[in-house]
Design an enzyme around this catalytic site. Structure first.
Site, short mmCIF file in Angstrom:
data_model
loop_
_atom_site.label_atom_id
_atom_site.label_comp_id
_atom_site.label_asym_id
_atom_site.label_seq_id
_atom_site.Cartn_x
_atom_site.Cartn_y
_atom_site.Cartn_z
N SER A 87 0.82 -1.19 0.00
CA SER A 87 0.00 0.00 0.00
C SER A 87 0.87 1.26 0.00
O SER A 87 1.64 1.47 -0.95
CB SER A 87 -0.96 -0.05 1.19
OG SER A 87 -2.01 0.89 1.04
N ASP A 99 -0.05 -4.10 -3.75
CA ASP A 99 -1.13 -3.09 -3.70
C ASP A 99 -0.60 -1.67 -3.61
O ASP A 99 -0.83 -0.96 -2.62
CB ASP A 99 -2.07 -3.36 -2.52
CG ASP A 99 -3.16 -4.38 -2.86
OD1 ASP A 99 -3.18 -4.87 -4.00
OD2 ASP A 99 -3.98 -4.67 -1.97
N HIS A 102 -7.52 -6.14 0.36
CA HIS A 102 -6.34 -5.33 0.67
C HIS A 102 -5.59 -5.79 1.93
O HIS A 102 -4.37 -5.83 1.94
CB HIS A 102 -6.74 -3.86 0.78
CG HIS A 102 -5.61 -2.90 0.83
ND1 HIS A 102 -4.60 -2.86 -0.12
CD2 HIS A 102 -5.31 -1.92 1.74
CE1 HIS A 102 -3.74 -1.90 0.20
NE2 HIS A 102 -4.15 -1.32 1.31
#
Length: 463
Positions: A271, A298, A367
């Site tokens: 992320s 991600d 996620h």
């Protein structure tokens, strides 16, 4: 353990897993001139770097120290999450702390704390300097950067599983204001708390793009300091690192001389950490960032532009929720931005050969699937995120593809899903014919979509 909460499972690889927390002092410097409005203290001051180092240990090694708690300070973390919610006061802080306890309780990380690295005698005398024993393996390294609202302990299962397979993973705790809370500790006994930071807390108040650039710059500085400490340990100065470690772990680091394969060091992140890892790959490999590859999970949708000037192989993995959700990023669909980034890297030449790069979607995942959270609260996280994959299988698929990428960097051999050509040039649009489906491994078809990959034959790359 609280109701419905689960223990973190033991690791499955051939090596026992050890873990050491290292907080090493750095040369004190300011990443930016911004200060907090209420205290006028610097908001982005680098004084130390903190990381948990997971590593292969001798089978059966048992620590005399207690396991690391998954959350060591519920009051601090509760206040941090209350700050994220912008409702920071004594009452809400206590509610958040209590909620964390009901979800996590006394969960511990199953790695053995401060045991000797694999091949070192358990009777090793750390007061002496000894050369590396002939024939002992040197372990490749992954320097890992966590995501927003996370910490170094958010990914312990992924880190520990890779360590059980023969890798060293240095999981950094960033003090850039993206995590809920952390304690900066120095060897002289002084400490300070770092909590979530928003633009409105700073003077002068930055615009959001500038604020994110500052945070990414702070993360890169911490990544570089982690590399510096790893090199110091590998060069035979482990005793000095232990002496300056504010966390008082690593009394066997003197035996690590020559055991870290600094020629096979990779930067990874999830992320916001994936965005930071891409930034750290600019101009790599170099002395401060000697990375030979990037493991990108991600990459962020709200963490600023994705740096694409990359000259080393990368593996980008999207969770299914990340690929499936249509998000506009920098004026375009996020999926297309990431796909074009990977194809740009692949078009670069290494010598006379095409650079290798992959972009995959992990089917059934969401996620948080690479984090520990679904393992600790499987029913809650599956319900709230829409993940359909078994929670442990989800983590293990991320581990497996990470191992396959590290294997490729070691000897250039493509195995597993990385040996395949493109299956889905566009998310969820399968271009395989029945014959290819029949010959492909069922596990690959079950768990993966392949959007970008180097061609495995002489035919033109599809997609």
């Amino acid at each position: 353990m609280p109701l419905l909460s689960s223990k973190l499972p033991n690791y499955s690889g051939p090596y026992q897993v050890g873990v050491v927390d290292i907080e090493a002092p750095t040369e004190k410097r300011l990443i930016s001139e911004h200060v907090f409005k209420d205290t006028q203290q610097p908001a982005f001051a680098l004084e130390s770097v903190l990381f948990s180092m997971y590593y292969p240990a001798n089978k059966g090694a048992i620590s005399t120290k207690p396991h690391h708690p998954w959350i060591s300070d519920f009051a601090q973390q509760g206040e941090g999450y209350a700050r994220f919610a912008r409702i920071n006061n004594v009452f809400t802080n206590n509610i958040f702390s209590w909620a964390l306890w009901t979800l996590v309780g006394s969960t511990v990380v199953p790695a053995e704390v401060d045991v000797p690295i694999y091949g070192t005698s358990t009777q090793y005398d750390s007061s002496t300097e000894v050369p590396m024993e002939a024939g002992l393996p040197k372990f490749p390294v992954i320097v890992f950067s966590h995501g927003m609202a996370s910490s170094r302990t958010s990914y312990t299962q992924w880190c520990g599983e890779l360590a059980s397979l023969g890798f060293i993973v240095a999981a950094i705790e960033h003090r850039d204001g993206s995590g809920p809370g952390s304690s900066v500790m120095l060897k002289d006994g002084s400490s300070r708390e770092v909590y979530h930071i928003s633009e409105s807390m700073l003077e002068p108040q930055p615009e959001t793009p500038e604020f994110k650039q500052i945070q990414i710059a702070m993360r890169q500085a911490e990544i570089e300091e982690t590399v510096r400490v790893l090199r110091q340990i590998n060069d035979g100065h482990g005793k000095d690192v232990f002496a300056s470690n504010a966390r008082s772990e690593g009394d066997d680091l003197a035996a690590w001389r020559g055991r870290i394969n600094m020629d096979r060091i990779v930067v990874g992140g999830h992320s916001y950490g994936a965005t930071g890892a891409l930034q750290a790959l600019k101009d790599a490999p170099n002395d401060k960032r000697p990375f030979v590859g990037g493991l990108i999970l991600d990459p962020g949708k709200q963490s600023g532009p994705l740096q694409s000037d990359i000259d080393v192989p990368i593996l980008v993995v999207h969770s299914q929720s990340w690929s499936a959700r249509h998000s506009i990023f920098e004026g375009r669909p996020h999926f297309e931005v990431v796909k074009d980034l990977v194809k740009k890297v692949m078009r670069k030449k290494e010598g006379k050969k095409q650079q290798s790069a992959w972009f995959l979607t992990s089917k059934g995942t969401s996620h948080p699937s690479v984090t520990d959270a679904p393992l600790i609260e499987p029913m809650l996280l599956s319900w709230t995120t829409g993940s359909t994959i078994d929670v442990r299988e989800g983590v293990m698929q991320y581990v497996k593809v990470g191992e396959e990428f590290m294997h490729f960097l070691e000897n250039g051999e493509r195995i597993g899903v990385l040996a395949e050509d493109v299956t889905h040039p566009v998310y969820d649009q399968d271009e395989r014919d029945p014959e290819r489906k029949a010959h492909m491994s069922q596990d690959i078809g079950k768990y993966w979509q392949i959007h970008v990959a180097p061609p495995s034959t002489d035919k033109k790359q599809r997609g």
